[in-house]
Design a protein around this motif. Structure first.
Motif, short mmCIF file in Angstrom:
data_model
loop_
_atom_site.label_atom_id
_atom_site.label_comp_id
_atom_site.label_asym_id
_atom_site.label_seq_id
_atom_site.Cartn_x
_atom_site.Cartn_y
_atom_site.Cartn_z
N GLN A 121 31.14 -15.71 35.93
CA GLN A 121 32.40 -15.52 35.48
C GLN A 121 32.77 -14.03 34.91
O GLN A 121 32.31 -13.98 33.66
N ASP A 122 33.81 -13.26 35.52
CA ASP A 122 34.06 -12.12 34.85
C ASP A 122 35.64 -12.19 35.03
O ASP A 122 36.50 -12.64 35.73
N THR A 123 36.37 -11.40 33.94
CA THR A 123 37.66 -11.38 33.82
C THR A 123 38.18 -10.45 35.03
O THR A 123 37.57 -9.50 35.59
N HIS A 136 38.11 -11.74 38.09
CA HIS A 136 37.33 -12.18 39.47
C HIS A 136 37.07 -13.76 39.35
O HIS A 136 36.82 -13.99 40.35
N GLY A 137 37.65 -14.13 38.24
CA GLY A 137 37.41 -15.72 38.34
C GLY A 137 35.73 -16.01 38.39
O GLY A 137 34.91 -15.37 37.88
N LEU A 138 35.40 -17.18 39.14
CA LEU A 138 34.19 -17.57 39.52
C LEU A 138 33.57 -17.05 40.88
O LEU A 138 34.45 -17.11 41.81
N ARG A 139 32.39 -16.40 40.56
CA ARG A 139 32.08 -15.72 42.03
C ARG A 139 30.70 -16.47 42.44
O ARG A 139 29.83 -16.59 41.40
N LEU A 140 30.28 -17.02 43.30
CA LEU A 140 29.16 -17.71 43.74
C LEU A 140 28.20 -16.80 43.93
O LEU A 140 28.29 -15.94 44.87
N ILE A 141 27.05 -17.06 43.42
CA ILE A 141 25.87 -16.28 43.33
C ILE A 141 24.85 -16.78 44.36
O ILE A 141 24.38 -16.22 45.62
N THR A 180 26.09 -8.15 32.98
CA THR A 180 26.48 -8.83 31.79
C THR A 180 27.74 -9.70 32.06
O THR A 180 28.37 -9.07 32.94
N SER A 181 27.69 -10.97 31.71
CA SER A 181 28.71 -12.07 32.29
C SER A 181 28.41 -13.18 31.55
O SER A 181 27.35 -13.58 30.92
N LEU A 182 29.43 -14.03 31.82
CA LEU A 182 29.17 -15.52 31.67
C LEU A 182 28.87 -16.12 32.86
O LEU A 182 29.58 -16.24 34.01
N TYR A 183 27.77 -16.92 32.86
CA TYR A 183 27.06 -17.65 34.13
C TYR A 183 27.16 -19.14 33.95
O TYR A 183 26.94 -19.82 32.77
N LEU A 225 25.34 -14.04 29.03
CA LEU A 225 24.35 -12.74 29.24
C LEU A 225 25.05 -11.30 28.86
O LEU A 225 25.92 -11.07 29.45
N SER A 226 24.24 -10.74 27.78
CA SER A 226 24.47 -9.23 27.51
C SER A 226 23.23 -8.46 28.12
O SER A 226 22.22 -8.48 27.64
N VAL A 227 23.47 -7.46 28.97
CA VAL A 227 22.40 -6.47 29.30
C VAL A 227 22.72 -5.10 28.72
O VAL A 227 23.96 -4.79 29.00
N LEU A 228 21.94 -4.60 27.86
CA LEU A 228 22.27 -3.36 26.98
C LEU A 228 21.63 -2.27 27.79
O LEU A 228 20.69 -2.27 28.53
#
Lengths: 114, 112
Positions: free
Chosen positions: B37-39, B41-46, B86-89, B109-112
């Protein structure tokens, strides 16, 4: 493949107003349609669904949605909103061809002002 | 009510790192899904799966692997994490048919 469009990113209304959140889909065959709600910081929760029969379906907490094949739409409505209805609403589509791919729209953030 | 448990709830890693997100449902559901889930984009299927050992490709699979080891457990693997991941899964499950999806609480998840 199926696609879903929610044209309104944000909707703001006052408590007691009616509201309609729009959902349009694209798919060539039979289809399953659903709406989900996401309160801040939470996972998604089911509101209602449609597959066949009466095009107007009732859901939890006073929500209803109407399916229109001619318009490829499944709009969500509520006659009188409460401040607790403030949330993000997602429309979801699954093709009825035996597959189980479920695709969501980009969501509509509903803000209900007191 | 059906329960879907995701772990960890929060994860921070560095670019190039190796991350595994876990999802478990104990409701005998056949179908399991991973979304991000990203601002905007809504929910995108992986990826999604309809049983142990099965894997179906979603709409945004690049950079992700998934494995369904049992009916209960569905893992999402990021072998070379990038900042774009980086996103909410969210993980979800359902019995199938016209049944609804049940969602976990999410993993940030944050990827720095």
């Amino acid at each position: 493949t199926q696609t879903v469009s929610q044209s309104d990113a944000h909707v703001t209304v006052f408590e007691g107003d009616s509201v309609e959140l729009r959902c349009n889909y694209s798919y060539g065959g039979s289809i399953y349609l659903s709406w989900y709600i996401q309160h801040h910081g939470r996972g998604l929760q089911f509101l209602l669904k449609y597959y066949s029969g009466n095009p107007v379906v009732q859901g939890v907490n006073g929500f209803e949605a109407e399916f229109s094949k001619s318009d490829s739409s499944f709009h969500l409505r509520k006659a009188s909103v409460h401040w607790s209805d403030s949330a993000v609403y997602f429309c979801a589509v699954r093709g009825g061809d035996g597959g189980y791919k479920v695709v969501f729209g980009s969501g509509t953030r509903l803000l209900v002002s007191p | 009510e059906a329960a879907v448990t995701q772990s960890p709830r929060n994860k921070v890693t560095v670019t190039g790192g190796n991350v595994t997100l876990s999802c478990r449902q104990t409701n005998s559901h056949n179908y399991m899904y991973w979304y991000r889930q990203d601002t905007g984009h809504g929910l995108r299927l992986i990826h999604y799966s309809y049983g142990a050992g099965n894997l179906q490709i979603g709409d945004v699979p690049d950079g992700y692997k998934a494995t369904r080891t049992t009916q209960e457990d569905f893992f999402l693997l990021l072998e070379l994490a990038s900042p774009s991941q980086t996103s909410l899964y969210f993980c979800a499950s359902t019995t199938g048919g016209v049944n609804t999806l049940y969602f976990g609480a999410g993993t940030r998840l944050s990827v720095l």
